[in-house]
Design a protein around this motif. Structure first.
Motif, short mmCIF file in Angstrom:
data_model
loop_
_atom_site.label_atom_id
_atom_site.label_comp_id
_atom_site.label_asym_id
_atom_site.label_seq_id
_atom_site.Cartn_x
_atom_site.Cartn_y
_atom_site.Cartn_z
N MET A 1 29.91 57.60 53.79
CA MET A 1 30.83 57.81 52.06
C MET A 1 30.87 55.93 52.21
SD MET A 1 35.02 58.65 53.17
CE MET A 1 35.75 58.29 53.91
N ILE B 1 33.59 53.89 49.92
CA ILE B 1 35.26 53.52 48.91
C ILE B 1 34.91 52.79 48.53
CG2 ILE B 1 37.04 54.22 48.80
CD1 ILE B 1 36.44 56.59 50.64
N LYS C 1 36.86 50.50 45.72
CA LYS C 1 38.20 50.33 44.69
C LYS C 1 37.93 49.78 43.48
CE LYS C 1 41.83 51.81 47.33
NZ LYS C 1 43.40 52.53 47.16
N PHE D 1 45.45 55.59 47.94
CA PHE D 1 45.09 57.32 49.08
C PHE D 1 46.66 56.67 49.64
CE2 PHE D 1 39.95 57.26 49.21
CZ PHE D 1 40.19 57.66 48.58
N HIS E 1 48.13 60.29 55.04
CA HIS E 1 46.60 60.70 55.85
C HIS E 1 46.50 60.39 56.99
CE1 HIS E 1 44.25 59.08 54.16
NE2 HIS E 1 43.05 60.03 54.98
N ASP F 1 43.15 62.26 58.90
CA ASP F 1 41.75 62.12 58.87
C ASP F 1 41.46 64.13 59.51
OD1 ASP F 1 41.83 60.30 57.96
OD2 ASP F 1 40.43 59.20 59.24
N TYR G 1 41.47 67.80 57.60
CA TYR G 1 40.96 68.21 56.89
C TYR G 1 39.25 68.18 57.93
CZ TYR G 1 39.83 63.32 55.10
OH TYR G 1 40.02 61.58 55.75
N ILE H 1 43.10 49.78 54.48
CA ILE H 1 43.98 50.36 55.20
C ILE H 1 45.07 49.68 55.45
CG2 ILE H 1 43.27 52.13 57.09
CD1 ILE H 1 40.66 52.19 56.19
N HIS I 1 39.74 54.29 63.00
CA HIS I 1 40.94 54.88 63.17
C HIS I 1 40.11 56.04 63.73
CE1 HIS I 1 40.06 55.08 59.33
NE2 HIS I 1 40.87 56.35 59.13
N HIS J 1 47.62 57.38 57.98
CA HIS J 1 47.33 55.43 57.18
C HIS J 1 47.71 55.90 56.04
CE1 HIS J 1 43.43 57.82 57.75
NE2 HIS J 1 42.65 57.47 56.93
N THR K 1 46.04 54.03 51.67
CA THR K 1 45.35 52.81 51.25
C THR K 1 46.08 52.51 49.88
OG1 THR K 1 43.30 53.64 49.57
CG2 THR K 1 43.23 53.02 52.46
N ARG L 1 36.83 46.44 46.14
CA ARG L 1 37.09 46.21 47.23
C ARG L 1 35.91 47.34 47.89
NH1 ARG L 1 40.33 50.09 50.37
NH2 ARG L 1 38.29 50.93 49.76
N ASN M 1 34.01 49.90 50.70
CA ASN M 1 34.08 50.13 52.66
C ASN M 1 32.85 51.12 52.07
OD1 ASN M 1 36.29 48.40 53.11
ND2 ASN M 1 37.80 49.67 53.47
O1 LIG Z 1 38.32 53.03 52.71
C1 LIG Z 1 39.48 53.44 52.14
O2 LIG Z 1 39.98 53.14 50.69
C2 LIG Z 1 39.81 54.84 52.05
C3 LIG Z 1 40.27 55.04 54.01
C4 LIG Z 1 40.91 56.37 54.24
O3 LIG Z 1 41.74 56.82 54.11
C5 LIG Z 1 40.19 57.44 55.45
O4 LIG Z 1 38.78 56.96 55.32
O5 LIG Z 1 40.11 58.14 55.58
#
Ligand SMILES: O=C(O)CCC(=O)C(=O)O
Length: 246
Positions: A101, A103, A105, A113, A116, A118, A121, A146, A196, A202, A204, A213, A215
């Protein structure tokens, strides 16, 4: 082989950073491929896989499951360095790559974010699964890096609720105790990689800078883990219902 200090840090804290895993030349190629992919994919990707900012520019916030629509990003997720790294985290177990994925910003975006895990879910049991993040831009406390709670991966999955933030489906019902698990910002430069554990708490923060930004996130689990499909299906149904109300 990655050094034992990185692996030990991951085991102790539930996260680790590998500096400069990808070279400047590799990043240039990733940027080229990403630009070409975004030109094609944004219009045709399934609705649930694309999240835009609500502002007038409608800039991209998240693009999920890129590996399903791009050979390049499917191969990148299977890069031998990433697979070897994850295998080493899990004592040589077979590694299965689950997804890629993006992301992004955007400059001066204010959303967070929230805290939470991961696995709230992803539903892996045992939770032998990890998120690998490849930074495409500078990721700092100011740009919304993060932030992980050190040692929190030893927790089981705590109660979560819908986060109310597009792109971040769930958040912890009760904010974590920072005294017990000190927060650590994973500052990254382009080409650095962070890892992670799926149980690591974690979040953000907002991007206070005038730059993007971005990722790339890759998800992996080991062959020892089984997904609780009933929970995963229920989660998908709930998420779809929530998206239809928006
Ligand atoms: O890269 C990000 O901004 C989000 C990372 C995150 O919260 C996740 O991977 O669960």
């Amino acid at each position: 082989m990655y050094d034992e200090f990185t692996i030990a840090a991951y085991e102790r804290n539930g996260f680790a950073v590998i500096p400069a895993l990808f070279s400047a030349e590799e990043l240039e190629e990733i940027e080229r491929q990403l630009e070409a992919h975004l030109r094609l994919d944004l219009a045709s990707a399934p609705k649930g896989d694309v999240v835009f900012e609500a502002d007038s520019e409608r800039s991209l916030r998240c693009l999920f499951r890129i590996h399903e629509r791009s050979v390049f990003f499917d191969q990148l997720m299977r890069d031998s360095r990433l697979i070897q790294l994850v295998r080493q985290l899990f004592n040589g177990a077979d590694v299965i790559a689950d997804g890629t994925m993006l992301i992004d910003k955007a400059p001066l975006t204010t959303y967070e974010f929230p805290w939470h895990q991961d696995n709230a879910y992803q539903f892996w049991n045992p939770p032998d699964a990890v998120a690998v993040t490849l930074a495409l831009d500078d990721s700092t406390a100011e740009s919304g890096a993060i932030v992980c709670l050190a040692g929190s991966h030893r927790e089981s999955i705590l109660p979560h609720q819908p986060s109310g933030v597009f792109g971040a489906s769930r958040s912890l019902v009760t904010p974590p105790n920072a005294d017990e698990y000190p927060p650590v910002t994973l500052s990254l430069k382009p080409g650095d990689v962070s890892l992670h554990h799926v149980s690591t708490i974690h979040r953000t923060g907002p991007n206070h800078t005038s730059k993007h930004r971005r990722n790339l996130g890759f998800a992996y689990h080991t062959s020892r883990s089984v997904c609780d499909n009933a929970a995963a299906d229920q989660y998908k149904r709930d998420l779809e219902k929530f998206l239809q109300t928006q």
